[in-house]
Scaffold this motif. Sequence first.
Motif, mmCIF file in Angstrom:
data_model
loop_
_atom_site.group_PDB
_atom_site.id
_atom_site.type_symbol
_atom_site.label_atom_id
_atom_site.label_comp_id
_atom_site.label_asym_id
_atom_site.label_seq_id
_atom_site.Cartn_x
_atom_site.Cartn_y
_atom_site.Cartn_z
ATOM 1 N N TYR A 165 0.829 -1.203 0.000
ATOM 2 C CA TYR A 165 0.000 0.000 0.000
ATOM 3 C C TYR A 165 0.867 1.258 0.000
ATOM 4 O O TYR A 165 1.745 1.419 0.842
ATOM 5 C CB TYR A 165 -0.925 0.014 1.226
ATOM 6 C CG TYR A 165 -1.877 -1.159 1.265
ATOM 7 C CD1 TYR A 165 -2.990 -1.208 0.425
ATOM 8 C CD2 TYR A 165 -1.655 -2.230 2.127
ATOM 9 C CE1 TYR A 165 -3.859 -2.286 0.452
ATOM 10 C CE2 TYR A 165 -2.519 -3.316 2.159
ATOM 11 C CZ TYR A 165 -3.617 -3.334 1.321
ATOM 12 O OH TYR A 165 -4.467 -4.400 1.346
ATOM 13 N N ARG A 166 0.598 2.156 -0.950
ATOM 14 C CA ARG A 166 1.343 3.412 -1.028
ATOM 15 C C ARG A 166 0.718 4.495 -0.158
ATOM 16 O O ARG A 166 1.386 5.431 0.254
ATOM 17 C CB ARG A 166 1.398 3.890 -2.486
ATOM 18 C CG ARG A 166 2.132 2.939 -3.416
ATOM 19 C CD ARG A 166 2.110 3.444 -4.841
ATOM 20 N NE ARG A 166 2.720 4.763 -4.961
ATOM 21 C CZ ARG A 166 2.703 5.484 -6.074
ATOM 22 N NH1 ARG A 166 2.084 5.017 -7.158
ATOM 23 N NH2 ARG A 166 3.276 6.665 -6.107
ATOM 24 N N ARG A 167 -0.570 4.388 0.069
ATOM 25 C CA ARG A 167 -1.272 5.369 0.898
ATOM 26 C C ARG A 167 -2.146 4.645 1.909
ATOM 27 O O ARG A 167 -2.652 3.562 1.648
ATOM 28 C CB ARG A 167 -2.158 6.270 0.020
ATOM 29 C CG ARG A 167 -1.416 7.129 -0.974
ATOM 30 C CD ARG A 167 -0.666 8.252 -0.280
ATOM 31 N NE ARG A 167 -1.541 9.123 0.480
ATOM 32 C CZ ARG A 167 -2.197 10.154 -0.046
ATOM 33 N NH1 ARG A 167 -2.087 10.424 -1.340
ATOM 34 N NH2 ARG A 167 -2.953 10.919 0.712
ATOM 35 N N CYS A 168 -2.342 5.270 3.044
ATOM 36 C CA CYS A 168 -3.259 4.712 4.028
ATOM 37 C C CYS A 168 -4.692 4.799 3.512
ATOM 38 O O CYS A 168 -5.020 5.642 2.675
ATOM 39 C CB CYS A 168 -3.163 5.480 5.344
ATOM 40 S SG CYS A 168 -1.604 5.279 6.218
ATOM 41 N N PHE A 169 -5.524 3.943 4.041
ATOM 42 C CA PHE A 169 -6.942 3.969 3.700
ATOM 43 C C PHE A 169 -7.517 5.319 4.123
ATOM 44 O O PHE A 169 -7.279 5.782 5.240
ATOM 45 C CB PHE A 169 -7.664 2.832 4.428
ATOM 46 C CG PHE A 169 -9.054 2.576 3.938
ATOM 47 C CD1 PHE A 169 -9.271 1.815 2.803
ATOM 48 C CD2 PHE A 169 -10.149 3.094 4.618
ATOM 49 C CE1 PHE A 169 -10.560 1.572 2.348
ATOM 50 C CE2 PHE A 169 -11.438 2.858 4.171
ATOM 51 C CZ PHE A 169 -11.642 2.097 3.028
ATOM 52 N N PRO A 170 -8.272 6.002 3.246
ATOM 53 C CA PRO A 170 -8.798 7.327 3.603
ATOM 54 C C PRO A 170 -9.811 7.246 4.742
ATOM 55 O O PRO A 170 -10.634 6.340 4.797
ATOM 56 C CB PRO A 170 -9.452 7.812 2.303
ATOM 57 C CG PRO A 170 -9.746 6.565 1.532
ATOM 58 C CD PRO A 170 -8.650 5.604 1.875
ATOM 59 N N MET A 171 -9.729 8.216 5.644
ATOM 60 C CA MET A 171 -10.616 8.268 6.802
ATOM 61 C C MET A 171 -11.624 9.401 6.649
ATOM 62 O O MET A 171 -11.298 10.463 6.110
ATOM 63 C CB MET A 171 -9.816 8.529 8.086
ATOM 64 C CG MET A 171 -8.809 7.467 8.466
ATOM 65 S SD MET A 171 -9.574 5.928 9.002
ATOM 66 C CE MET A 171 -9.144 4.874 7.611
ATOM 67 N N ILE A 172 -12.831 9.178 7.136
ATOM 68 C CA ILE A 172 -13.774 10.282 7.226
ATOM 69 C C ILE A 172 -13.331 11.190 8.372
ATOM 70 O O ILE A 172 -12.648 10.753 9.304
ATOM 71 C CB ILE A 172 -15.220 9.786 7.452
ATOM 72 C CG1 ILE A 172 -15.327 8.971 8.748
ATOM 73 C CG2 ILE A 172 -15.704 8.968 6.268
ATOM 74 C CD1 ILE A 172 -16.740 8.544 9.082
ATOM 75 N N ASP A 173 -13.694 12.460 8.303
ATOM 76 C CA ASP A 173 -13.198 13.432 9.276
ATOM 77 C C ASP A 173 -13.548 13.057 10.710
ATOM 78 O O ASP A 173 -12.793 13.315 11.634
ATOM 79 C CB ASP A 173 -13.761 14.823 8.954
ATOM 80 C CG ASP A 173 -13.185 15.378 7.651
ATOM 81 O OD1 ASP A 173 -12.074 14.952 7.293
ATOM 82 O OD2 ASP A 173 -13.847 16.210 7.020
ATOM 83 N N GLY A 174 -14.703 12.446 10.911
ATOM 84 C CA GLY A 174 -15.111 12.084 12.262
ATOM 85 C C GLY A 174 -14.151 11.122 12.930
ATOM 86 O O GLY A 174 -13.925 11.189 14.142
ATOM 87 N N VAL A 175 -13.571 10.216 12.144
ATOM 88 C CA VAL A 175 -12.616 9.247 12.690
ATOM 89 C C VAL A 175 -11.351 9.960 13.149
ATOM 90 O O VAL A 175 -10.815 9.688 14.230
ATOM 91 C CB VAL A 175 -12.280 8.171 11.640
ATOM 92 C CG1 VAL A 175 -11.151 7.270 12.132
ATOM 93 C CG2 VAL A 175 -13.516 7.342 11.320
ATOM 94 N N LEU A 176 -10.862 10.892 12.337
ATOM 95 C CA LEU A 176 -9.652 11.623 12.697
ATOM 96 C C LEU A 176 -9.889 12.539 13.895
ATOM 97 O O LEU A 176 -8.992 12.759 14.708
ATOM 98 C CB LEU A 176 -9.163 12.435 11.497
ATOM 99 C CG LEU A 176 -8.754 11.608 10.267
ATOM 100 C CD1 LEU A 176 -8.333 12.519 9.125
ATOM 101 C CD2 LEU A 176 -7.633 10.635 10.613
#
Length: 227
Positions: A165-176
């Motif tokens: 994987y070159r990038r992490c799985f995208p997170m929704i803002d609420g998770v961050l």
Amino acid sequence: FVETLQMKKLDMGCAIHDARANLPSIMPNLETLVIESVNEVVDAPMLPTKFIYLKHLTIRMITGSTISRPYDYFSLVSFINASPSLETLILNVTLRMVNESIFTDSQLRHIPEHHHGHLKSVKITGFSSAKSLVELTCYILNNAVSLECLTLDTIYGPRCDQDKYRRCFPMIDGVLTEAPRGLAAIRTYIEDKVPSTVNLTVLEPCSRCHVRRRVQTSSQSDNAVSI
């Protein structure tokens, strides 16, 4: 029917409640079980039936378009207590944080001790400050006498430090937004319960992928123009 009784590995999409209620009787020889549930609405029941031979359990909880009620993660103790041979447990939580936070009510629930002599590895991804998730983790630490490794990841999905994987799985803002509270919950309610024989790994959001996304989101918000 005979084939079902002899099955040792199962990967299925179904309600967690139904899997706990039905699988021990129709698939009593399962050794590996993967459950993927979308919008789980009923907590796992406490039942006398057992997964006698189950060694590896993965539960993936996914948010759909709607959330009707917070899920009680502590109810998953039912699976642990029903699986005397369990060695590995993976819980992937991709639900939006709608649960009561441990910082709102820090009085933890307790149930009778049930020592587990085989559970060695537990990983929870999407860890948050949800009170019931903290309760589940504390229960495992108090009862899994053979535990060697506990991993608590405040995000979910693949990370960029994994080979493919070159990038992490995208997170929704609420998770961050919730991640710092999840880390605080670990420091406050979990770390001091970890025995010296257990290797605790705590994973924060990726400093490369997720911090960049938060900066981009903030920048877009700052540059927005009302019309």
